[in-house]
Design a protein around this motif. Structure first.
Motif, mmCIF file in Angstrom:
data_model
loop_
_atom_site.group_PDB
_atom_site.id
_atom_site.type_symbol
_atom_site.label_atom_id
_atom_site.label_comp_id
_atom_site.label_asym_id
_atom_site.label_seq_id
_atom_site.Cartn_x
_atom_site.Cartn_y
_atom_site.Cartn_z
ATOM 1 N N ARG A 9 0.849 -1.193 0.000
ATOM 2 C CA ARG A 9 0.000 0.000 0.000
ATOM 3 C C ARG A 9 0.887 1.247 0.000
ATOM 4 N NH1 ARG A 9 -5.154 0.937 1.832
ATOM 5 N NH2 ARG A 9 -5.215 -1.095 2.865
ATOM 6 N N ILE A 10 0.603 2.145 -0.914
ATOM 7 C CA ILE A 10 1.238 3.463 -0.925
ATOM 8 C C ILE A 10 0.254 4.427 -0.288
ATOM 9 C CG2 ILE A 10 2.296 5.263 -2.335
ATOM 10 C CD1 ILE A 10 3.788 2.639 -2.484
ATOM 11 N N GLU A 11 0.624 4.954 0.862
ATOM 12 C CA GLU A 11 -0.308 5.803 1.609
ATOM 13 C C GLU A 11 -0.391 7.217 1.052
ATOM 14 O OE1 GLU A 11 -2.287 4.712 3.699
ATOM 15 O OE2 GLU A 11 -1.465 2.890 4.564
ATOM 16 N N VAL A 12 0.767 7.834 0.824
ATOM 17 C CA VAL A 12 0.789 9.230 0.406
ATOM 18 C C VAL A 12 2.118 9.505 -0.281
ATOM 19 C CG1 VAL A 12 1.783 10.052 2.594
ATOM 20 C CG2 VAL A 12 0.397 11.615 1.196
ATOM 21 N N LEU A 13 2.118 10.447 -1.214
ATOM 22 C CA LEU A 13 3.355 10.836 -1.871
ATOM 23 C C LEU A 13 4.099 11.851 -1.004
ATOM 24 C CD1 LEU A 13 2.322 11.333 -5.616
ATOM 25 C CD2 LEU A 13 3.403 9.349 -4.561
ATOM 26 N N ASP A 14 5.404 11.702 -0.893
ATOM 27 C CA ASP A 14 6.175 12.720 -0.190
ATOM 28 C C ASP A 14 6.292 13.956 -1.077
ATOM 29 O OD1 ASP A 14 8.938 12.705 -1.670
ATOM 30 O OD2 ASP A 14 8.389 10.609 -1.400
ATOM 31 N N GLU A 15 6.792 15.045 -0.512
ATOM 32 C CA GLU A 15 6.839 16.319 -1.233
ATOM 33 C C GLU A 15 7.699 16.241 -2.482
ATOM 34 O OE1 GLU A 15 7.996 19.417 1.403
ATOM 35 O OE2 GLU A 15 6.482 18.933 2.907
ATOM 36 N N GLU A 16 8.816 15.517 -2.425
ATOM 37 C CA GLU A 16 9.696 15.408 -3.586
ATOM 38 C C GLU A 16 8.987 14.730 -4.748
ATOM 39 O OE1 GLU A 16 14.260 15.206 -1.876
ATOM 40 O OE2 GLU A 16 13.222 13.358 -2.381
ATOM 41 N N CYS A 17 8.273 13.644 -4.446
ATOM 42 C CA CYS A 17 7.542 12.936 -5.507
ATOM 43 C C CYS A 17 6.436 13.806 -6.075
ATOM 44 C CB CYS A 17 6.949 11.640 -4.963
ATOM 45 S SG CYS A 17 8.150 10.330 -4.697
ATOM 46 N N ALA A 18 5.697 14.475 -5.197
ATOM 47 C CA ALA A 18 4.572 15.290 -5.632
ATOM 48 C C ALA A 18 5.028 16.425 -6.545
ATOM 49 C CB ALA A 18 3.834 15.841 -4.415
ATOM 50 N N ARG A 19 6.208 16.982 -6.275
ATOM 51 C CA ARG A 19 6.725 18.087 -7.083
ATOM 52 C C ARG A 19 7.534 17.608 -8.274
ATOM 53 N NH1 ARG A 19 8.168 20.513 -1.932
ATOM 54 N NH2 ARG A 19 10.332 19.944 -2.358
ATOM 55 N N GLY A 20 7.786 16.304 -8.351
ATOM 56 C CA GLY A 20 8.552 15.773 -9.466
ATOM 57 C C GLY A 20 10.045 15.954 -9.341
ATOM 58 N N LEU B 98 3.572 -1.863 4.251
ATOM 59 C CA LEU B 98 3.612 -3.093 3.466
ATOM 60 C C LEU B 98 2.844 -4.197 4.175
ATOM 61 C CD1 LEU B 98 7.402 -3.161 2.602
ATOM 62 C CD2 LEU B 98 5.579 -2.659 1.006
ATOM 63 N N LYS B 99 2.163 -5.010 3.396
ATOM 64 C CA LYS B 99 1.631 -6.243 3.965
ATOM 65 C C LYS B 99 1.660 -7.304 2.883
ATOM 66 C CE LYS B 99 -3.357 -5.761 3.248
ATOM 67 N NZ LYS B 99 -4.664 -5.684 3.908
ATOM 68 N N ARG B 100 1.876 -8.513 3.296
ATOM 69 C CA ARG B 100 2.010 -9.603 2.336
ATOM 70 C C ARG B 100 0.751 -10.436 2.296
ATOM 71 N NH1 ARG B 100 6.320 -14.692 2.403
ATOM 72 N NH2 ARG B 100 5.324 -15.817 0.725
#
Length: 312
Positions: A195-206, A309-311
């Motif tokens: 599970r990806i909960e939220v994008l960090d600021e670096e990812c969000a801004r590219g 993460l969960k399996r």
């Protein structure tokens, strides 16, 4: 030790994580990434293409074809008022050096400050030399970076990565379903739900778009690893619709579903990896061999900038 795959050697000696880039086929700012990797004490190796002739042919510029080198440093100098990004490379033979721009005898060193010359320039015949990032990209095929933590992938020190490692196996008739085109058996491969909960600021801004690194390695128990054959392996990543709560996704889930990410290709290698971006949501990672009923043990490592993460 004598010859082989650089990435496998780095992984075996360090137990760290490995990332790989083809120098001419990436949009990543590789010099900045290499600079951060060097500051993180990462190990870096690079290699040249084999060329049309036999391996280890020495080109007129001093570069050896079909040869592995070590990256020992990166540095930025100012030449005639302009910044120049340099890479220091070592030929493990201890001799045979690049003879082009920024080599030991290059006149370009006369255009930089005395302190930069003192820090970088050397006339020793030791197989180590500097070259510009442009020449490095032109003359080398790829780069392998191995470090204990993938934090150097970030463009700032604000974020850290979390990791989860799973050990599994492909067993004939039960969990060795082969690649995705094997519609009736692919679903039997081990499945790992993330599970990806939220994008960090670096990812969000590219600025640093990748937020997940997946590493898959065949786990050989024979101490004489050179005697063990590798299967062609890879992994596929599928988006999971929010309404699906399955513990084990059946064959019909994969029939007309295309992966959102995957390893570059199924490669007959001990280790494959990919670094990419996933939007918030749930995903299924399925590692597999190329063909059904190919039996091997594996280690799947998942590194995330955020999320849990969960399996299955």
């Amino acid at each position: 030790m004598h010859a082989g795959c650089v990435s496998e050697a780095l992984l075996d000696f360090t137990g760290g994580i490995h990332v790989y880039f083809k120098l001419k086929q990436t949009s990543t700012d590789l010099w900045s990434l290499m600079d951060r990797a060097a500051k993180a004490k990462a190990l870096m190796g690079c290699s040249t293409s084999r060329g049309d002739t036999s391996a280890n042919t020495v080109l007129p510029n001093g570069i050896v074809q079909g040869h592995a080198y070590t990256v020992t440093g990166v540095f930025k100098v100012t030449s005639q008022g302009e910044p120049v990004k340099l890479v220091r490379v070592l030929n493990p033979w201890g001799k045979g050096e690049w003879s082009g721009a920024w080599s030991d005898k290059s006149l370009l060193w006369n255009n930089v400050s005395e302190s930069d010359q003192s820090n970088c320039r050397s006339s020793a015949i030791d197989g180590e030399f500097w070259m510009s990032m442009e020449d490095f990209t032109e003359n080398f095929r790829d780069i392998d970076i191995c470090c204990l933590s993938p934090d150097f992938l970030n463009s700032s020190s604000k974020y850290s990565w979390t990791s989860t490692c799973y050990y599994g196996s492909w067993d004939a008739g039960t969990t060795a379903g082969g690649r995705p085109c094997n519609k009736e058996t692919f679903w039997t491969n081990p499945q790992f739900r993330i599970r990806i909960e939220v994008l960090d600021e670096e990812c969000a801004r590219g600025q640093c778009p990748e937020n997940i690194l997946v590493s898959l390695m065949q786990k050989h128990e024979n101490r004489y690893r050179s005697l063990v054959s590798n299967y062609s392996i890879g992994f596929s990543v599928f988006a999971i619709p929010p309404e699906m709560k399955d513990e084990k996704f059946p064959a019909k889930f994969f029939y007309n579903k295309r992966h959102v990410e995957a390893s570059e290709k199924f490669t007959k290698a001990r280790h494959v990896m990919n670094l990419f971006k996933l939007e918030p949501g749930e995903y299924l990672i399925v590692p597999s061999t190329l063909n059904p009923n190919e039996c091997a043990k594996f280690m799947l490592s998942i590194f995330l900038k955020s999320g849990s993460l969960k399996r299955n």
